[in-house]
Design a protein around this motif. Structure first.
Motif, PDB file in Angstrom:
ATOM      1  N   SER A 223       0.383  -1.159   0.677  1.00  0.00           N
ATOM      2  CA  SER A 223       0.116  -0.409  -0.341  1.00  0.00           C
ATOM      3  C   SER A 223       0.954   1.190   0.182  1.00  0.00           C
ATOM      4  O   SER A 223       1.500   1.108   0.457  1.00  0.00           O
ATOM      5  N   VAL A 224       0.545   2.313   0.124  1.00  0.00           N
ATOM      6  CA  VAL A 224       1.278   3.187  -0.541  1.00  0.00           C
ATOM      7  C   VAL A 224       1.638   3.966   1.497  1.00  0.00           C
ATOM      8  O   VAL A 224       2.729   4.274   1.055  1.00  0.00           O
ATOM      9  N   ALA A 225       0.342   3.785   2.292  1.00  0.00           N
ATOM     10  CA  ALA A 225       0.998   4.418   3.228  1.00  0.00           C
ATOM     11  C   ALA A 225       2.148   2.613   3.461  1.00  0.00           C
ATOM     12  O   ALA A 225       2.957   3.163   4.690  1.00  0.00           O
ATOM     13  N   ASN A 226       2.492   1.817   3.630  1.00  0.00           N
ATOM     14  CA  ASN A 226       3.062   0.720   3.478  1.00  0.00           C
ATOM     15  C   ASN A 226       4.578   0.994   3.493  1.00  0.00           C
ATOM     16  O   ASN A 226       5.855   1.254   3.630  1.00  0.00           O
ATOM     17  N   ASP A 227       4.773   2.258   1.613  1.00  0.00           N
ATOM     18  CA  ASP A 227       5.361   2.298   1.751  1.00  0.00           C
ATOM     19  C   ASP A 227       6.675   4.106   1.799  1.00  0.00           C
ATOM     20  O   ASP A 227       7.365   3.969   2.067  1.00  0.00           O
ATOM     21  N   PHE A 228       5.314   4.484   2.722  1.00  0.00           N
ATOM     22  CA  PHE A 228       5.602   5.635   3.587  1.00  0.00           C
ATOM     23  C   PHE A 228       5.817   5.458   5.370  1.00  0.00           C
ATOM     24  O   PHE A 228       4.843   5.521   6.079  1.00  0.00           O
ATOM     25  N   SER A 229       6.341   4.142   5.479  1.00  0.00           N
ATOM     26  CA  SER A 229       5.375   3.552   6.904  1.00  0.00           C
ATOM     27  C   SER A 229       6.763   3.397   7.849  1.00  0.00           C
ATOM     28  O   SER A 229       7.910   4.535   7.654  1.00  0.00           O
ATOM     29  N   HIS A 230       6.668   3.895   8.902  1.00  0.00           N
ATOM     30  CA  HIS A 230       7.532   4.294  10.190  1.00  0.00           C
ATOM     31  C   HIS A 230       7.296   2.408  11.365  1.00  0.00           C
ATOM     32  O   HIS A 230       6.540   2.378  11.399  1.00  0.00           O
ATOM     33  N   PRO A 231       8.435   2.086  11.236  1.00  0.00           N
ATOM     34  CA  PRO A 231       8.675   0.731  12.887  1.00  0.00           C
ATOM     35  C   PRO A 231       8.041   1.391  13.925  1.00  0.00           C
ATOM     36  O   PRO A 231       7.747   2.804  14.415  1.00  0.00           O
ATOM     37  N   ILE A 232       7.240   0.112  14.583  1.00  0.00           N
ATOM     38  CA  ILE A 232       6.359   0.337  15.828  1.00  0.00           C
ATOM     39  C   ILE A 232       7.789   0.823  16.925  1.00  0.00           C
ATOM     40  O   ILE A 232       9.017  -0.141  16.873  1.00  0.00           O
ATOM     41  N   CYS A 233       7.947   1.824  18.135  1.00  0.00           N
ATOM     42  CA  CYS A 233       8.599   2.091  18.894  1.00  0.00           C
ATOM     43  C   CYS A 233       8.221   0.908  20.408  1.00  0.00           C
ATOM     44  O   CYS A 233       7.536   1.874  21.183  1.00  0.00           O
ATOM     45  N   LYS A 234       8.267  -0.447  19.987  1.00  0.00           N
ATOM     46  CA  LYS A 234       8.548  -0.827  21.143  1.00  0.00           C
ATOM     47  C   LYS A 234       9.421  -0.302  22.962  1.00  0.00           C
ATOM     48  O   LYS A 234      10.198  -0.100  21.995  1.00  0.00           O
ATOM     49  N   ILE A 235       8.634  -0.993  24.017  1.00  0.00           N
ATOM     50  CA  ILE A 235       9.518  -0.408  24.341  1.00  0.00           C
ATOM     51  C   ILE A 235       9.342  -1.822  25.241  1.00  0.00           C
ATOM     52  O   ILE A 235       8.023  -2.414  25.798  1.00  0.00           O
ATOM     53  N   GLY A 236      10.214  -2.376  25.930  1.00  0.00           N
ATOM     54  CA  GLY A 236      10.709  -3.966  26.265  1.00  0.00           C
ATOM     55  C   GLY A 236      10.417  -4.924  25.583  1.00  0.00           C
ATOM     56  O   GLY A 236       9.149  -5.874  25.941  1.00  0.00           O
ATOM     57  N   GLY A 237       9.908  -4.795  24.075  1.00  0.00           N
ATOM     58  CA  GLY A 237       9.408  -5.687  23.512  1.00  0.00           C
ATOM     59  C   GLY A 237       7.446  -5.810  23.259  1.00  0.00           C
ATOM     60  O   GLY A 237       6.685  -6.396  22.589  1.00  0.00           O
ATOM     61  N   ALA A 238       6.917  -4.383  24.355  1.00  0.00           N
ATOM     62  CA  ALA A 238       5.894  -4.239  23.516  1.00  0.00           C
ATOM     63  C   ALA A 238       4.991  -3.010  23.206  1.00  0.00           C
ATOM     64  O   ALA A 238       6.727  -2.484  23.624  1.00  0.00           O
ATOM     65  N   ASP A 239       3.989  -2.816  22.845  1.00  0.00           N
ATOM     66  CA  ASP A 239       3.347  -2.029  21.371  1.00  0.00           C
ATOM     67  C   ASP A 239       2.728  -1.652  22.333  1.00  0.00           C
ATOM     68  O   ASP A 239       1.198  -1.385  22.800  1.00  0.00           O
ATOM     69  N   GLY A 240       2.927  -0.372  23.316  1.00  0.00           N
ATOM     70  CA  GLY A 240       2.329   1.055  24.078  1.00  0.00           C
ATOM     71  C   GLY A 240       2.180   2.698  23.183  1.00  0.00           C
ATOM     72  O   GLY A 240       1.670   2.671  23.887  1.00  0.00           O
ATOM     73  N   VAL A 241       2.132   2.079  22.018  1.00  0.00           N
ATOM     74  CA  VAL A 241       2.756   3.470  21.165  1.00  0.00           C
ATOM     75  C   VAL A 241       1.006   3.495  19.685  1.00  0.00           C
ATOM     76  O   VAL A 241       0.852   4.527  19.798  1.00  0.00           O
ATOM     77  N   SER A 242       1.114   2.743  19.232  1.00  0.00           N
ATOM     78  CA  SER A 242      -0.172   2.712  17.649  1.00  0.00           C
ATOM     79  C   SER A 242      -1.237   2.699  18.533  1.00  0.00           C
ATOM     80  O   SER A 242      -1.936   3.800  17.426  1.00  0.00           O
ATOM     81  N   ALA A 243      -1.752   2.302  19.406  1.00  0.00           N
ATOM     82  CA  ALA A 243      -2.958   2.631  19.614  1.00  0.00           C
ATOM     83  C   ALA A 243      -3.060   4.554  19.825  1.00  0.00           C
ATOM     84  O   ALA A 243      -4.306   4.915  19.282  1.00  0.00           O
ATOM     85  N   ILE A 244      -2.466   4.673  20.600  1.00  0.00           N
ATOM     86  CA  ILE A 244      -2.230   6.153  20.986  1.00  0.00           C
ATOM     87  C   ILE A 244      -2.026   7.148  20.309  1.00  0.00           C
ATOM     88  O   ILE A 244      -3.092   7.544  19.630  1.00  0.00           O
ATOM     89  N   SER A 245      -1.156   6.816  18.444  1.00  0.00           N
ATOM     90  CA  SER A 245      -0.993   6.965  17.369  1.00  0.00           C
ATOM     91  C   SER A 245      -2.993   7.208  16.891  1.00  0.00           C
ATOM     92  O   SER A 245      -3.154   8.046  16.013  1.00  0.00           O
ATOM     93  N   ALA A 246      -3.337   6.441  16.163  1.00  0.00           N
ATOM     94  CA  ALA A 246      -4.623   6.176  15.784  1.00  0.00           C
ATOM     95  C   ALA A 246      -5.847   7.085  16.399  1.00  0.00           C
ATOM     96  O   ALA A 246      -6.626   7.332  15.271  1.00  0.00           O
ATOM     97  N   ALA A 247      -5.207   7.002  17.865  1.00  0.00           N
ATOM     98  CA  ALA A 247      -6.424   7.602  18.600  1.00  0.00           C
ATOM     99  C   ALA A 247      -6.482   9.470  18.230  1.00  0.00           C
ATOM    100  O   ALA A 247      -6.898  10.092  19.200  1.00  0.00           O
TER     101      ALA A 247
END
Length: 252
Positions: A223-247
């Motif tokens: 997708s275009v979004a994937n072409d312009f994407s960014h890694p999830i900044c996990k802390i201790g292996g956990a994703d605590g950020v993607s839901a925040i960004s989506a909201a």
């Protein structure tokens, strides 16, 4: 909004400013207030809850304001002052009247084999501008960066173009001091509070947040979004950020 649907000509024109004119972008006091509010957001920002640097540039790339959120200039990573200015410069330099590219949008495209590989080495920082002046003025209304064109390209989250209520691109804001994903979230809320998020279009997966960060593994591929994407900044292996960004607040 997909790239193919973005209006790249017509519409809102460039801001009618020149050189060092900062009249169309927020002031130092407005930046400091909005940045502090965003950093202290009760919903958290998905990072380490650190203090931040923020910089605003005008459409010509001149620094108009630099601020921090902590008790003094040492409360934030000292290196993030220049990084915040790089991010502001990048978001301004690679956004247009009809297309807003956040610094987070650039990460995937500049990797080896990417369509923009090498972009991060273009438009280098003017080290004379970046490191000049007394440290006592850092983050103040008379920060040595103000009035200079520092340049620099940064390709991870934290830089956003600013569009006024007429849809005119007037400059950009850059934020640094935490993980790059948290920087993006804080920059987003800062821009929203400054009422500079009348974004016309971008490569975001969500058209209501057109220049939002696209997280790898969450957006569709290909997708275009994937072409312009960014890694999830996990802390201790956990994703605590993607839901925040989506909201994050929708753009206006």
């Amino acid at each position: 909004m997909l790239l193919s649907t973005i209006m790249l000509s017509g519409g809102a024109a460039y801001a009618k400013s020149s050189d060092k004119d900062c009249s169309q972008v927020p002031t130092h006091s407005a930046l400091k207030s909005a940045l502090t509010t965003a950093r202290n957001d009760a919903s958290n920002n998905g990072g380490f809850d650190l203090d931040m640097w923020g910089t605003i540039v005008n459409r010509d790339g001149f620094v108009c304001a630099v601020a921090f959120t902590g008790a003094d200039r040492g409360s934030q990573w000292p290196g993030s002052r220049v990084i915040s200015a790089q991010k502001a410069n990048t978001a301004n330099a690679f956004s247009l009247a009809g297309l807003s590219l956040s610094t987070a949008n650039l990460w995937a495209a500049v990797q080896p084999g990417g369509s923009l590989f090498g972009l991060q080495h273009s438009n280098p920082v003017d080290t004379g501008e970046a490191y000049d002046g007394p440290s006592s003025k850092f983050g103040q209304s008379n920060d040595p960066l103000v009035g200079g064109r520092m340049g620099g390209v940064n390709v991870f989250g934290g830089g956003l173009a600013m569009y006024n209520s007429s849809g005119v691109l007037v400059g950009a804001v850059g934020v640094s001091g935490d993980t790059s994903c948290a920087d993006h979230n804080i920059a987003w809320r800062t821009r929203h509070t400054l009422n500079m998020d009348f974004v016309p279009g971008g490569v975001g997966a969500d058209a209501t947040r057109a220049d939002n960060i696209n997280y790898q593994g969450i957006v569709a591929a290909p997708s275009v979004a994937n072409d312009f994407s960014h890694p999830i900044c996990k802390i201790g292996g956990a994703d605590g950020v993607s839901a925040i960004s989506a909201a994050l607040p929708v753009t206006q």
